[in-house]
Every structure is written in C-alpha cells, then in structure tokens.
Design a protein around this motif. Structure first.
Motif, mmCIF file in Angstrom:
data_model
loop_
_atom_site.group_PDB
_atom_site.id
_atom_site.type_symbol
_atom_site.label_atom_id
_atom_site.label_comp_id
_atom_site.label_asym_id
_atom_site.label_seq_id
_atom_site.Cartn_x
_atom_site.Cartn_y
_atom_site.Cartn_z
ATOM 1 N N TYR A 80 22.078 -0.966 -15.695
ATOM 2 C CA TYR A 80 22.207 -1.918 -16.114
ATOM 3 C C TYR A 80 20.923 -3.302 -16.477
ATOM 4 O O TYR A 80 19.530 -2.561 -16.053
ATOM 5 N N GLY A 81 20.361 -3.959 -17.426
ATOM 6 C CA GLY A 81 19.474 -4.301 -17.737
ATOM 7 C C GLY A 81 18.898 -5.126 -18.463
ATOM 8 O O GLY A 81 20.665 -6.551 -18.875
ATOM 9 N N GLY A 82 18.082 -5.580 -19.713
ATOM 10 C CA GLY A 82 17.729 -6.427 -20.430
ATOM 11 C C GLY A 82 17.434 -7.800 -20.044
ATOM 12 O O GLY A 82 17.108 -7.887 -19.496
ATOM 13 N N ILE A 83 17.152 -8.340 -21.648
ATOM 14 C CA ILE A 83 16.861 -9.795 -21.736
ATOM 15 C C ILE A 83 17.750 -10.644 -20.717
ATOM 16 O O ILE A 83 19.186 -11.098 -21.499
ATOM 17 N N LEU A 84 17.358 -11.524 -20.082
ATOM 18 C CA LEU A 84 18.285 -12.445 -18.903
ATOM 19 C C LEU A 84 17.716 -14.342 -19.650
ATOM 20 O O LEU A 84 16.543 -13.747 -19.354
ATOM 21 N N ALA A 85 17.980 -14.811 -20.485
ATOM 22 C CA ALA A 85 17.514 -15.862 -20.839
ATOM 23 C C ALA A 85 18.555 -16.793 -20.551
ATOM 24 O O ALA A 85 19.994 -16.899 -20.925
ATOM 25 N N SER A 86 17.389 -18.579 -20.612
ATOM 26 C CA SER A 86 18.203 -19.337 -20.314
ATOM 27 C C SER A 86 18.752 -20.413 -22.254
ATOM 28 O O SER A 86 19.221 -21.315 -21.851
ATOM 29 N N ASP A 87 17.965 -20.063 -23.106
ATOM 30 C CA ASP A 87 17.820 -20.842 -24.694
ATOM 31 C C ASP A 87 17.395 -20.036 -24.895
ATOM 32 O O ASP A 87 16.702 -18.537 -25.084
ATOM 33 N N ASP A 88 17.608 -20.241 -26.071
ATOM 34 C CA ASP A 88 17.326 -18.717 -27.664
ATOM 35 C C ASP A 88 15.946 -18.589 -27.432
ATOM 36 O O ASP A 88 15.380 -17.298 -27.622
ATOM 37 N N GLN A 89 15.325 -19.684 -27.298
ATOM 38 C CA GLN A 89 13.516 -19.506 -27.479
ATOM 39 C C GLN A 89 13.195 -18.188 -26.648
ATOM 40 O O GLN A 89 11.998 -17.693 -27.100
ATOM 41 N N SER A 90 13.659 -18.451 -25.137
ATOM 42 C CA SER A 90 13.048 -17.578 -24.476
ATOM 43 C C SER A 90 13.724 -16.032 -24.377
ATOM 44 O O SER A 90 12.853 -15.645 -24.922
ATOM 45 N N SER A 96 10.749 -10.168 -28.372
ATOM 46 C CA SER A 96 9.360 -10.244 -29.576
ATOM 47 C C SER A 96 7.921 -9.461 -28.687
ATOM 48 O O SER A 96 7.751 -8.338 -28.951
ATOM 49 N N GLN A 97 8.128 -9.634 -27.680
ATOM 50 C CA GLN A 97 7.327 -9.295 -26.741
ATOM 51 C C GLN A 97 7.507 -8.186 -26.637
ATOM 52 O O GLN A 97 6.425 -6.996 -26.143
ATOM 53 N N ALA A 98 8.386 -7.230 -26.118
ATOM 54 C CA ALA A 98 8.885 -6.045 -25.676
ATOM 55 C C ALA A 98 9.312 -4.887 -27.122
ATOM 56 O O ALA A 98 8.477 -4.110 -26.845
ATOM 57 N N GLN A 99 9.529 -5.573 -28.234
ATOM 58 C CA GLN A 99 8.910 -5.339 -29.753
ATOM 59 C C GLN A 99 7.538 -4.943 -30.233
ATOM 60 O O GLN A 99 7.583 -3.602 -30.549
ATOM 61 N N GLN A 100 6.611 -5.889 -29.832
ATOM 62 C CA GLN A 100 5.526 -5.486 -29.609
ATOM 63 C C GLN A 100 5.081 -4.355 -28.383
ATOM 64 O O GLN A 100 4.186 -3.670 -28.979
ATOM 65 N N LEU A 101 5.454 -4.504 -27.610
ATOM 66 C CA LEU A 101 4.581 -3.091 -26.798
ATOM 67 C C LEU A 101 5.575 -1.679 -26.711
ATOM 68 O O LEU A 101 4.295 -1.116 -26.608
ATOM 69 N N ALA A 102 7.110 -1.851 -27.212
ATOM 70 C CA ALA A 102 7.525 -0.812 -28.297
ATOM 71 C C ALA A 102 6.208 0.030 -28.591
ATOM 72 O O ALA A 102 5.891 1.172 -28.988
ATOM 73 N N ARG A 103 5.618 -1.035 -29.472
ATOM 74 C CA ARG A 103 4.909 -0.252 -30.672
ATOM 75 C C ARG A 103 3.545 -0.145 -30.440
ATOM 76 O O ARG A 103 2.787 0.481 -30.871
ATOM 77 N N ASP A 104 2.844 -1.085 -29.411
ATOM 78 C CA ASP A 104 1.796 -0.434 -29.444
ATOM 79 C C ASP A 104 1.452 0.916 -28.227
ATOM 80 O O ASP A 104 0.731 1.074 -27.784
ATOM 81 N N LEU A 105 2.842 0.647 -27.698
ATOM 82 C CA LEU A 105 2.721 2.299 -26.945
ATOM 83 C C LEU A 105 3.327 3.691 -27.265
ATOM 84 O O LEU A 105 2.911 4.221 -26.403
#
Length: 339
Positions: A80-90, A96-105
C-alpha cells in the motif's frame, strides 16, 4: 507548504498516519530508513503543512534498474501507499510535487499503490487484490469461521503436533522464506533486509516459526499496526506441505493476534488467479481490488514487471532449479530492484 521529511519530524509524520483513516503500516516514516539501509534507493518523503499542522503525507522511492526499468513508487517494497491528505488542497499539492519530481528524474512512470481509487484519470493495473477480514474477539469463533475444508487443514496441523514459537531473530525466517521463494522462481531479498525490518520496527514486527519435533517447518514475519495484523513475508520448507505447516502457521498468527486485541487480519496482496489468491479465498476472505494507479511519464504503457509476464517464464523456470545457497547469494542483487 510542502516539505521534505527530516528525522526530527518523523514522530509528527507518524502521528498523522496513525490518525488518518486510510493510513497504513507502509506510510510510516521508518520505511525511509529501511529502504535506504537495505537497498540504497533514494527516497523522497513529502508532507504538506498548514498553520503548523501536517495535513498530508506522501512517501516516494526512486527505483532505477537496467533490468527492471525506472520508476517512482509510493511505496516501493510495500503493498500500500499513495497520498494521505486531510483536504483537497493538500492532496493536489502533493500530487503535483510527485509529478514534477517524476519528470525531473526522468522516470518511466509514477506509481501510487492505493487501496482505493484516488487518481481516476490515470490508468491502473487490474492485477492485484488484497484480502482483509474483521476478527472476532473469540478465538474459537474465528476458527469456526474458516470454511470447512480449510479448517480441516488447520486441525490436521494441530493433530500432527505442530507448535508455534516467537523468534527473536530472523535466522529461521530466512531459511524458510528463501527456500519457499526459490521454489516459486523468485529472487529472495537479502537477510540483512529482514534484520533491518526487525530492528527498525521493533515490537511492531514479529517473527513466528512453526516447529515439528524441534525441526523448522515454516516461518512468517508479521507487522502490527493500529488494531491490525499483517503477515507479510512467510514460507515453509519441503515438509510444510505434508504437515499442513503453512495452514497451521497462519492460524497461529490469527490466534495470537486475537489474544493481542487485533480486530483486522490483513492477508495482503495477491495476483488474481494465482495460488496465493486461491489459498486466501479458501480461508473465507473476499478479494478487494487494489488501485495501483500509474502516471505515465517516459513510458507509453504500463510496465509489466511481474512473474505473469511471459517474457520472464524461462528465467523463473531456471531459477527454480538453482541450489538454495546460490539463490540466496544471487537473489539479493536482483530483488533490491524489484520494489
């Protein structure tokens, strides 16, 4: 604000995971240490903070291999894994951060191992399911809830005189597990990986071994999280089949978990249609689909890095024939990239 996890913030991270409804054992901060020490892969543990409070976490591991591709995974070596978040903004900020990192790598893909669908716009692997079941507080009621034929297997193990013992090290676990996965044609992890798991997770990581007249029959490493037990790495020696060693072993994990106050037995991930899938169904567990959702970066389609891929069949057949010491020596070099 998005931040990278520092050791001083690990307790805050874990407190958030423990409180989150979808928080899992595999979201815990200590996996970062385990993965770095055991495999050497880069990790990126991001959290989102608002007004001094953590409102989202995302553990990521970068696994790059000439043989098995280049992926950013939440979370590697975990079901298991993925994003844990309390709200939509988080949630959106971490995605978005993960997608940017994926492209940077420059990875082939970004993979989120979700129990529930979280990225409907992404393709996902329709390959894995998990098996979870609530436990009764009464040990005998749990035994009687096992379907008749499987219950007979458990009773046969009991009648054969099998006993379970809690080990304080991973030696016998590694003996049984490495033989079992060799027989399946799968490279085994290093023994050091299991030592690190036991050291890092402490009382939340337990090794149970099954004996017959003092001889090792089977062994399993289980994780305890909240009110759940997760038998995760297990296997048996040749004698386990005739003595119903694996059947007895998982019953003993269940029995002891009930006595500890656990309320959920998580039998873990299986590939649809495989032997482990059928074995878990025989226990009366119903499969729940897992959503391993993929953001394709450099890849054009979802990579098929799994034993069901026909291109691996010759390798699997050859691996099954390796002498056990050879498989224990070679296996870790391959398994470290099979996250």
């Amino acid at each position: 604000m998005i931040k990278l996890l520092e050791p001083a913030q690990a307790e805050r991270w874990d407190n958030y995971v423990m409180a989150a409804a979808d928080g899992s054992f595999f979201h815990l901060a200590a996996w970062q240490q385990v993965i770095k020490r055991a495999f050497g892969h880069p990790t990126y543990y991001y959290y989102f903070e608002q007004d001094g409070q953590i409102t989202g976490v995302l553990p990521l591991t970068h696994v790059k291999s000439l043989l098995f591709g280049n992926s950013l995974v939440s979370n590697a070596f975990c079901v298991y894994g993925g994003i844990l978040a309390s709200d939509d903004q988080s949630f959106k900020a971490l995605q978005s951060q993960a997608q940017q990192l994926a492209r940077d790598l420059g990875v082939d893909c970004l993979e989120m191992r979700n129990r529930h669908q979280a990225h409907p716009e992404w393709p996902h692997k329709e390959l894995y399911v998990t098996f979870r079941k609530e436990l009764d507080t009464d040990v005998e009621k749990n035994l009687n809830a096992i379907p008749r034929k499987q219950r007979a297997m458990v009773r046969a193990g009991i009648k054969a005189g099998l006993v379970s013992v809690i080990d304080d090290n991973v030696d016998r676990l590694y003996t049984a597990y490495s033989e079992s996965v060799r027989n399946l044609g799968t490279p085994v992890f290093s023994k050091n990986y299991f030592r690190i798991l036991k050291e890092v997770f402490g009382k939340s990581c337990e090794v149970l071994s099954v004996e017959h007249e003092g001889r090792l029959i089977a062994s399993v490493m289980s994780f305890y999280f909240k009110d759940e037990v997760l038998p995760y790495y297990g296997g048996g020696v040749d004698a386990a089949r005739d003595l119903k060693g694996n059947d007895f072993m998982y019953w003993e994990v269940m029995r002891r978990a009930v006595e500890k106050g656990c309320k959920v037995f998580d039998y873990g991930r299986s590939k649809i249609g495989t032997g482990s899938y059928r074995f878990k169904k025989h226990w009366g567990f119903e499969p729940e689909p897992l959503f391993y959702e993929i953001d394709l970066v450099a890849a054009k389609q979802i990579p098929e890095i799994n034993p069901l891929n026909p291109k691996y069949q010759l390798f699997i057949a050859a691996w099954k024939k390796l002498p056990l010491p050879v498989s224990q020596w070679l296996g870790p070099w391959l398994a470290k990239d099979l996250g």
